[in-house]
Design an enzyme around this catalytic site. Structure first.
Site, mmCIF file in Angstrom:
data_model
loop_
_atom_site.group_PDB
_atom_site.id
_atom_site.type_symbol
_atom_site.label_atom_id
_atom_site.label_comp_id
_atom_site.label_asym_id
_atom_site.label_seq_id
_atom_site.Cartn_x
_atom_site.Cartn_y
_atom_site.Cartn_z
ATOM 1 C CG ASP A 1 -9.445 -0.360 5.324
ATOM 2 O OD1 ASP A 1 -8.987 -0.947 4.197
ATOM 3 O OD2 ASP A 1 -8.576 -0.443 6.220
ATOM 4 C CD GLN B 1 -3.495 -4.578 6.673
ATOM 5 O OE1 GLN B 1 -3.814 -3.371 6.024
ATOM 6 N NE2 GLN B 1 -3.871 -5.727 6.040
ATOM 7 C CE LYS C 1 -3.747 -2.335 2.199
ATOM 8 N NZ LYS C 1 -4.499 -2.668 3.425
HETATM 9 N N1 GUN Z 1 -6.765 -6.996 6.444
HETATM 10 C C1 GUN Z 1 -7.200 -7.643 5.293
HETATM 11 N N2 GUN Z 1 -7.728 -7.014 4.158
HETATM 12 C C2 GUN Z 1 -7.673 -5.728 4.833
HETATM 13 C C3 GUN Z 1 -8.149 -4.369 4.182
HETATM 14 O O1 GUN Z 1 -8.316 -4.269 3.316
HETATM 15 N N3 GUN Z 1 -7.773 -3.405 5.027
HETATM 16 C C4 GUN Z 1 -7.529 -3.407 6.457
HETATM 17 N N4 GUN Z 1 -7.404 -2.390 7.157
HETATM 18 N N5 GUN Z 1 -7.004 -4.762 6.994
HETATM 19 C C5 GUN Z 1 -7.115 -5.623 6.323
#
Ligand code: GUN
Length: 293
Positions: free
Chosen positions: A119, A96, A52
């Site tokens: 998100d 995350q 990311k």
């Molecule tokens: N863990 C697995 N997928 C995601 C996501 O798209 N965003 C976040 N914050 N955590 C995750």
């Protein structure tokens, strides 16, 4: 059978975002700024967050990575979230998941300002999505919609089976594909671990979205000839022949299923890269205050 090349499509979209950022720079407008909070050292989470942050750099966004170890208390994390909510320079941020067991994920998600929730996990954004109101769409379903759209997959009147009912993928995906929109207008069946005769349900699907988190769960005998298969799984399986000791496989038995499918996403290189791109699109939207003022 044709392959949906998520990696190539994600690169195309990143180029489009990069062009827009260059324009914003020329016009001396706000440059999108994403922050990511990473707790502990879960290898998969580290890899996702790295990707990311790297993607932000690639498109010309600003990025901030906040890393804390597992010993952080819930209150300390809530304080970080509060600071990020208030920090004017940050357009959007993510925490995350998963978080260490002593931290209540729901409490943390609820503490994020919906305006900065790129998100799309906060119930305000989820609720707005369910009612078809402007919102940040959760990144993985958003990426899948983009793939279906760019590959011109017909969805109206199709029977779509979504495997898995997580808040992040299965549940929002089922809502989005049943929306009166394109892609959408599907007849959706959501199946999960308690569904009776799962194979029979999957066999009826024109479109299968596999998000169950079990390596190679969907086998060729379960799918209809000509179905569109979207594989959300990113499972690590031991593989001593690889330098890192594992390889990534999806929820679908790719080799056998691809010979029956009309379109299929590979793992890696399918849904994964599109998830990151969607997060960038949400951050761009946040910086332009397109959804919330
Ligand atoms: N863990 C697995 N997928 C995601 C996501 O798209 N965003 C976040 N914050 N955590 C995750």
């Amino acid at each position: 059978m044709a392959v949906i090349d998520g990696k190539a499509l994600a690169e195309t979209i990143k180029l489009e975002i990069r062009e827009e950022v260059l324009l914003l720079k020329e016009q001396r407008k706000n440059i999108p700024h994403l922050a990511a909070v990473l707790i502990g050292n879960n290898p998969a989470s580290e890899s996702y967050v790295k990707s990311k942050v790297r993607s932000c750099e690639h498109v010309g966004f600003e990025s901030t990575l906040i890393r804390k170890d597992d010993s952080i208390t819930e209150q300390e994390l809530l304080d970080i979230v509060k600071d990020l909510n208030e920090e004017e320079d940050i357009d959007g941020f993510i925490v995350q998941l998963p978080l260490p067991k002593h931290i209540d994920e729901q409490k943390v998600t609820l503490a994020i300002d919906p305006k900065k929730d790129v998100d799309g996990f906060h119930p305000v954004n989820f609720g707005r999505m369910a009612q078809g109101l402007p919102c940040y769409l959760p990144a993985t379903p958003f990426g899948i919609l983009t793939m279906l759209e760019r590959y011109k997959v017909e969805t109206e009147g199709k029977h779509c089976v979504v495997l898995g009912r997580s808040n992040i993928v299965g549940s929002p995906m089922s809502i989005l594909l049943s929306r009166k929109a394109y892609p959408g207008n599907c007849t959706v069946t959501l199946v999960h671990s308690r569904t009776k005769d799962l194979s029979a349900e999957i066999k009826r699907a024109d479109i299968v979205i596999a998000a169950i988190g079990i390596p190679h769960f969907v086998t060729a005998d379960m799918v209809k000839e000509g179905a569109v298969i979207i594989d959300v799984g990113i499972n690590r399986v031991e593989d001593d022949s690889r330098r890192r000791g594992y390889r990534l496989v999806g929820d679908v038995e790719y080799d056998a299923v691809s010979s029956k499918a009309s379109l299929i996403t590979p793992v890696p290189g399918g849904v994964g890269p599109m998830t990151v791109t969607s997060l960038l699109l949400n951050t761009l939207s946040a910086s332009k205050k397109e959804i919330y003022s």
